[in-house]
Scaffold this active site. Sequence first.
Site, mmCIF file in Angstrom:
data_model
loop_
_atom_site.group_PDB
_atom_site.id
_atom_site.type_symbol
_atom_site.label_atom_id
_atom_site.label_comp_id
_atom_site.label_asym_id
_atom_site.label_seq_id
_atom_site.Cartn_x
_atom_site.Cartn_y
_atom_site.Cartn_z
ATOM 1 N N TYR A 142 31.425 22.141 37.044
ATOM 2 C CA TYR A 142 30.301 22.528 36.184
ATOM 3 C C TYR A 142 30.745 23.558 35.153
ATOM 4 O O TYR A 142 30.402 23.480 33.962
ATOM 5 C CB TYR A 142 29.149 23.087 37.012
ATOM 6 C CG TYR A 142 28.000 23.619 36.175
ATOM 7 C CD1 TYR A 142 27.643 24.972 36.205
ATOM 8 C CD2 TYR A 142 27.281 22.776 35.330
ATOM 9 C CE1 TYR A 142 26.605 25.458 35.434
ATOM 10 C CE2 TYR A 142 26.236 23.256 34.554
ATOM 11 C CZ TYR A 142 25.910 24.599 34.605
ATOM 12 O OH TYR A 142 24.882 25.091 33.833
ATOM 13 N N ARG A 149 31.274 22.050 26.492
ATOM 14 C CA ARG A 149 30.016 21.933 25.752
ATOM 15 C C ARG A 149 29.818 23.137 24.826
ATOM 16 O O ARG A 149 29.427 22.980 23.665
ATOM 17 C CB ARG A 149 28.859 21.790 26.733
ATOM 18 C CG ARG A 149 27.496 21.812 26.100
ATOM 19 C CD ARG A 149 26.381 21.627 27.091
ATOM 20 N NE ARG A 149 26.403 22.595 28.179
ATOM 21 C CZ ARG A 149 25.457 22.668 29.103
ATOM 22 N NH1 ARG A 149 24.438 21.828 29.093
ATOM 23 N NH2 ARG A 149 25.531 23.555 30.070
ATOM 24 N N TYR A 203 24.426 34.274 29.903
ATOM 25 C CA TYR A 203 24.849 34.604 31.272
ATOM 26 C C TYR A 203 26.207 35.313 31.244
ATOM 27 O O TYR A 203 27.079 34.939 30.463
ATOM 28 C CB TYR A 203 25.006 33.325 32.095
ATOM 29 C CG TYR A 203 23.746 32.676 32.612
ATOM 30 C CD1 TYR A 203 23.788 31.371 33.115
ATOM 31 C CD2 TYR A 203 22.509 33.314 32.605
ATOM 32 C CE1 TYR A 203 22.650 30.741 33.602
ATOM 33 C CE2 TYR A 203 21.378 32.692 33.094
ATOM 34 C CZ TYR A 203 21.450 31.414 33.592
ATOM 35 O OH TYR A 203 20.331 30.791 34.081
ATOM 36 N N ARG A 216 15.314 27.202 27.598
ATOM 37 C CA ARG A 216 14.489 26.944 28.774
ATOM 38 C C ARG A 216 13.489 25.800 28.540
ATOM 39 O O ARG A 216 13.014 25.176 29.501
ATOM 40 C CB ARG A 216 13.735 28.204 29.168
ATOM 41 C CG ARG A 216 14.663 29.355 29.543
ATOM 42 C CD ARG A 216 15.429 29.080 30.814
ATOM 43 N NE ARG A 216 16.404 30.151 31.108
ATOM 44 C CZ ARG A 216 17.283 30.091 32.099
ATOM 45 N NH1 ARG A 216 17.317 29.024 32.862
ATOM 46 N NH2 ARG A 216 18.147 31.063 32.291
ATOM 47 N N GLU A 330 15.710 22.243 42.183
ATOM 48 C CA GLU A 330 15.562 22.415 40.735
ATOM 49 C C GLU A 330 14.499 21.442 40.250
ATOM 50 O O GLU A 330 14.371 20.337 40.785
ATOM 51 C CB GLU A 330 16.895 22.155 40.034
ATOM 52 C CG GLU A 330 16.817 22.283 38.523
ATOM 53 C CD GLU A 330 18.148 22.115 37.833
ATOM 54 O OE1 GLU A 330 19.148 22.722 38.257
ATOM 55 O OE2 GLU A 330 18.175 21.350 36.858
HETATM 56 C C1 LIG Z 1 19.112 25.793 36.679
HETATM 57 C C2 LIG Z 1 19.806 26.230 35.629
HETATM 58 O O1 LIG Z 1 20.662 25.449 34.869
HETATM 59 C C3 LIG Z 1 20.782 24.052 35.055
HETATM 60 C C4 LIG Z 1 21.882 23.600 34.166
HETATM 61 C C5 LIG Z 1 21.617 23.242 32.869
HETATM 62 C C6 LIG Z 1 22.764 22.896 31.923
HETATM 63 O O2 LIG Z 1 23.894 23.363 32.179
HETATM 64 O O3 LIG Z 1 22.499 22.182 30.941
HETATM 65 C C7 LIG Z 1 20.291 23.178 32.370
HETATM 66 C C8 LIG Z 1 19.235 23.413 33.224
HETATM 67 C C9 LIG Z 1 19.485 23.337 34.681
HETATM 68 O O4 LIG Z 1 19.629 21.968 35.028
HETATM 69 C C10 LIG Z 1 19.761 27.659 35.169
HETATM 70 O O5 LIG Z 1 20.811 28.125 34.687
HETATM 71 O O6 LIG Z 1 18.682 28.287 35.241
#
Ligand SMILES: C=C(O[C@@H]1C=C(C(=O)O)C=C[C@H]1O)C(=O)O
Length: 363
Positions: A142, A149, A203, A216, A330
């Site tokens: 990830y 990305r 982050y 979000r 999630e």
């Molecule tokens: C759950 C989270 O992230 C996850 C990862 C994401 C991505 O990397 O595109 C987008 C939303 C969620 O599926 C979060 O960071 O709050």
Amino acid sequence: MDYANLISGGHPQALPEDRPLMNSRVLGMVNFGPVFRKPVLEEGSPFLSLRMTSADEKGFVEQWTAGPAQASVSGNLVYAHDGEYLFCAAEIPASERCRNLTRKTYLAAFELMDELGYPRLFRMWNYIPRINEDNADGLEIYRDFCAGRSEAFELYGRRRHLPMPAATGIGAQGGNIAFFFLSCRSGRVTFLENPRQMPAYTYPRQYGPRSPSFARATCVQHDALGVLNLYISGTASIIGHETVHRSDLMRQCDVTLENISLLIGRDNLIRHGIETPADLTLRDVDFIKVYVRHAEDIPAVRRRCREAFAPHANIQFLNVDICRSDLLVEIEGIITVPLRADGTQDGAGLNPRWLVHEETSDQ
Ligand SMILES: C=C(O[C@@H]1C=C(C(=O)O)C=C[C@H]1O)C(=O)O
């Protein structure tokens, strides 16, 4: 169309006249079933098959339909567009580390958006098998994906303003990394953050060499139609930047639901310049995908979600890994809001249809 065959991973066959599925109005289809197949054009429409269920689960096909669409292929991008919306799907070929191919494929997708004239990227979905495992360098897959990305957004952003859209980055039960996205030509697009959560793209580095690239939620307003679509990113039990209630499933459910409620609440919408005739709540969310790490947790999560969301809401539960190894659940969804005080609207904007297994058994 033999939907059961389609969902179970077979190739679509000729359509019966009474049930046009892969017709010119289909922007794209995504199969959430037991077999991964890279995106191809099937019956003139983009078709991506994700391995998201076991062989004995029902599965479903997510179909995005709009106006008469033109479909084509460019490299490993398979896409269709109708003059307002673009749907594009891509596979990121398997490799020992995915950063470079992710960056390359994402950049190609951004270029395509630009060339076709659909620059307003508003929702992305990324499905990443082995998401919590390590790549050949010992970096979590990830985090490797996020690095590629993020580089693509940075490189493309030097030439064109490209805000980060709502997204989902989630595991898959097999196959290769694949993504699909939606962008538009004229809808008024607003990107939302949640005051209870740090923006993901800020982050700290403890979560990886480069942060995740998403907002979000994304709001797409079609004033002429009198409607607003609110696309809610995958949301989890994260406050600030930290996972909370690491080993407590139901508390993670509660925090996740609270995060979504706050995100779509009146104060937050007004903070982003968005006004709706009525306050939005969890009862307004539809097309809800609930990702659950452990299959045995699905019944409890299902009960909790059935309490929280409206009885008529479309909900699917998928047993896959989640972007952080300490996250157990999630949730994502979509809200469609009439903008006119009298509640009328001349269209619904862009929502999916879900063709689930029960609907297809009589095909
Ligand atoms: C759950 C989270 O992230 C996850 C990862 C994401 C991505 O990397 O595109 C987008 C939303 C969620 O599926 C979060 O960071 O709050």
